[in-house]
Design a protein around this motif. Structure first.
Motif, short mmCIF file in Angstrom:
data_model
loop_
_atom_site.label_atom_id
_atom_site.label_comp_id
_atom_site.label_asym_id
_atom_site.label_seq_id
_atom_site.Cartn_x
_atom_site.Cartn_y
_atom_site.Cartn_z
N VAL A 29 0.68 -0.67 -0.09
CA VAL A 29 0.45 0.20 -0.25
C VAL A 29 0.80 1.00 -0.54
CG1 VAL A 29 -2.01 1.01 1.32
CG2 VAL A 29 -2.00 -0.88 1.32
N ALA A 30 2.31 1.47 0.82
CA ALA A 30 2.67 2.65 0.91
C ALA A 30 3.57 2.79 -0.19
CB ALA A 30 4.21 1.34 1.93
N THR A 31 4.24 1.51 -1.14
CA THR A 31 4.24 0.89 -2.56
C THR A 31 3.92 2.16 -3.61
OG1 THR A 31 5.18 -0.03 -1.94
CG2 THR A 31 5.89 0.11 -4.56
N ALA A 32 2.16 1.79 -3.67
CA ALA A 32 1.27 2.27 -4.11
C ALA A 32 1.24 3.56 -4.16
CB ALA A 32 -0.45 2.00 -4.10
N ILE A 33 1.31 4.09 -2.68
CA ILE A 33 1.16 5.99 -2.31
C ILE A 33 2.28 6.20 -3.34
CG2 ILE A 33 0.43 7.58 -0.93
CD1 ILE A 33 -0.84 5.33 1.02
N GLY A 34 3.31 5.72 -3.09
CA GLY A 34 4.42 6.54 -3.44
C GLY A 34 4.64 6.79 -4.71
N GLU A 35 3.48 5.72 -5.72
CA GLU A 35 3.76 5.41 -7.14
C GLU A 35 3.29 6.98 -8.07
OE1 GLU A 35 5.83 4.18 -9.14
OE2 GLU A 35 6.26 2.12 -8.35
N LEU A 36 1.25 6.56 -7.07
CA LEU A 36 0.80 7.51 -6.69
C LEU A 36 1.42 8.90 -7.16
CD1 LEU A 36 -2.87 6.50 -5.22
CD2 LEU A 36 -2.51 6.79 -7.86
N GLU A 37 2.04 9.75 -5.95
CA GLU A 37 2.90 10.61 -6.21
C GLU A 37 3.77 10.99 -7.19
OE1 GLU A 37 3.99 10.37 -1.85
OE2 GLU A 37 2.00 11.29 -1.24
N GLU A 38 4.07 10.18 -7.60
CA GLU A 38 4.92 10.36 -8.73
C GLU A 38 3.95 10.22 -10.50
OE1 GLU A 38 8.40 8.51 -11.34
OE2 GLU A 38 8.49 7.55 -9.79
N LEU A 39 2.44 9.81 -9.91
CA LEU A 39 1.93 10.27 -11.69
C LEU A 39 1.87 11.45 -10.97
CD1 LEU A 39 0.01 8.33 -13.33
CD2 LEU A 39 -1.60 9.14 -11.87
N LEU A 40 1.00 11.59 -10.26
CA LEU A 40 0.64 12.86 -9.67
C LEU A 40 1.41 14.20 -10.06
CD1 LEU A 40 -2.07 12.26 -6.31
CD2 LEU A 40 -2.93 13.24 -8.53
N SER A 41 2.33 14.36 -10.14
CA SER A 41 3.43 15.30 -10.14
C SER A 41 4.08 15.25 -11.82
CB SER A 41 4.68 15.23 -8.98
OG SER A 41 5.94 13.89 -9.39
N HIS A 42 3.38 14.63 -12.21
CA HIS A 42 3.90 14.25 -13.86
C HIS A 42 2.93 15.71 -14.90
CE1 HIS A 42 4.28 12.89 -18.03
NE2 HIS A 42 4.91 11.80 -17.68
N ARG A 43 3.64 16.06 -15.53
CA ARG A 43 3.25 17.40 -16.56
C ARG A 43 1.50 16.98 -16.58
NH1 ARG A 43 7.78 16.19 -19.31
NH2 ARG A 43 7.37 14.86 -21.15
N ASP A 44 1.54 15.92 -17.63
CA ASP A 44 1.16 15.52 -18.28
C ASP A 44 -0.04 14.51 -17.08
OD1 ASP A 44 1.60 16.10 -20.75
OD2 ASP A 44 2.98 14.31 -21.23
N VAL A 45 -0.83 14.64 -15.95
CA VAL A 45 -1.32 14.21 -14.76
C VAL A 45 -2.70 13.89 -15.45
CG1 VAL A 45 -1.59 15.97 -14.14
CG2 VAL A 45 -1.47 13.86 -12.56
N GLU A 46 -2.75 14.92 -16.13
CA GLU A 46 -4.76 15.05 -16.33
C GLU A 46 -5.07 13.37 -17.49
OE1 GLU A 46 -2.85 18.22 -16.44
OE2 GLU A 46 -4.07 19.36 -16.16
N ASP A 47 -4.45 13.30 -18.30
CA ASP A 47 -4.48 12.28 -19.39
C ASP A 47 -4.10 10.89 -18.52
OD1 ASP A 47 -5.20 13.83 -20.76
OD2 ASP A 47 -3.44 14.32 -21.82
N LEU A 48 -2.60 11.36 -17.97
CA LEU A 48 -2.49 10.34 -17.00
C LEU A 48 -3.08 9.03 -16.60
CD1 LEU A 48 2.11 10.20 -16.85
CD2 LEU A 48 0.55 9.32 -18.87
N GLY A 49 -3.90 9.95 -15.15
CA GLY A 49 -4.99 9.99 -14.19
C GLY A 49 -5.96 9.23 -14.58
N SER A 50 -6.70 9.78 -16.19
CA SER A 50 -7.43 9.12 -16.98
C SER A 50 -7.03 7.35 -17.46
CB SER A 50 -7.55 9.82 -17.53
OG SER A 50 -8.28 11.17 -17.65
N SER A 51 -5.98 7.32 -18.26
CA SER A 51 -5.21 6.22 -18.02
C SER A 51 -5.53 5.22 -16.92
CB SER A 51 -4.43 6.27 -19.31
OG SER A 51 -4.42 7.39 -19.72
#
Length: 180
Positions: A29-51
């Motif tokens: 769970v901790a790993t997944a939270i870390g990975e989500l944070e990385e995705l959220l800091s990505h400049r294309d988060v709007e598209d990546l989050g949807s994918s």
């Protein structure tokens, strides 16, 4: 930017979330939270989050669509983890004032998870014997209502029609009250 392609990052995050949900281990769970944070800091988060959400829906279809899978004792733990992680995602989006790209059909990528949360809230007595699921559900419902006005209306209607205690509690936390 880690230089990793958006698709590769999305796949990695999805894999971490699915592993956390299925493995039910704190460390996962901790790993997944870390990975989500990385995705959220990505400049294309709007598209990546949807994918990411589309990918999660495919990989976790059984527990998201419910039915007999919900009768399994482990299901409530899996769902609690899933909603905790999704709530993390929603909260971060709200804080950053970011919106995920809509699906090709024009619906919110959170739609299937919102629908799942409402259905779970309605059958809560059967599935949610576990307090952690109740907490995770309430948190997710409340934050998704903040993020998405359409969902807020849907939640309001369901809580009102069903006079549903759990859904009404989610609304109360959000600052809405269900008419008596």
């Amino acid at each position: 930017d880690s230089g990793m392609s958006g698709d590769a990052l999305t796949a990695r995050v999805a894999k971490a979330v699915v592993a956390a949900v299925n493995g039910q281990q704190e460390a996962q769970v901790a790993t997944a939270i870390g990975e989500l944070e990385e995705l959220l800091s990505h400049r294309d988060v709007e598209d990546l989050g949807s994918s990411l959400l589309a990918c999660l829906q495919d990989n976790l279809r059984g527990i998201v669509e419910g039915g007999s899978e919900w009768e399994d004792e482990a299901a409530s733990v899996k769902l609690a983890i899933l909603f905790k992680l999704l709530q993390n995602l929603v909260c971060s989006l709200v804080k950053a004032q970011q919106r995920l790209a809509l699906s090709p059909s024009g619906s919110s990528p959170f739609e299937p998870f919102g629908a799942c949360a409402i259905r779970l809230g309605e059958v809560q007595v059967d599935v949610g014997r576990r307090l952690d699921l109740t907490e995770a559900l309430l948190g997710f419902l409340k934050d998704l209502a903040v993020y998405d006005e359409n969902f807020q209306n849907k939640l309001f209607a369901c809580a009102f029609e069903a006079r549903n205690e759990l859904l009404a509690r989610a609304l109360a936390q959000f600052g809405q009250t269900v008419p008596q």
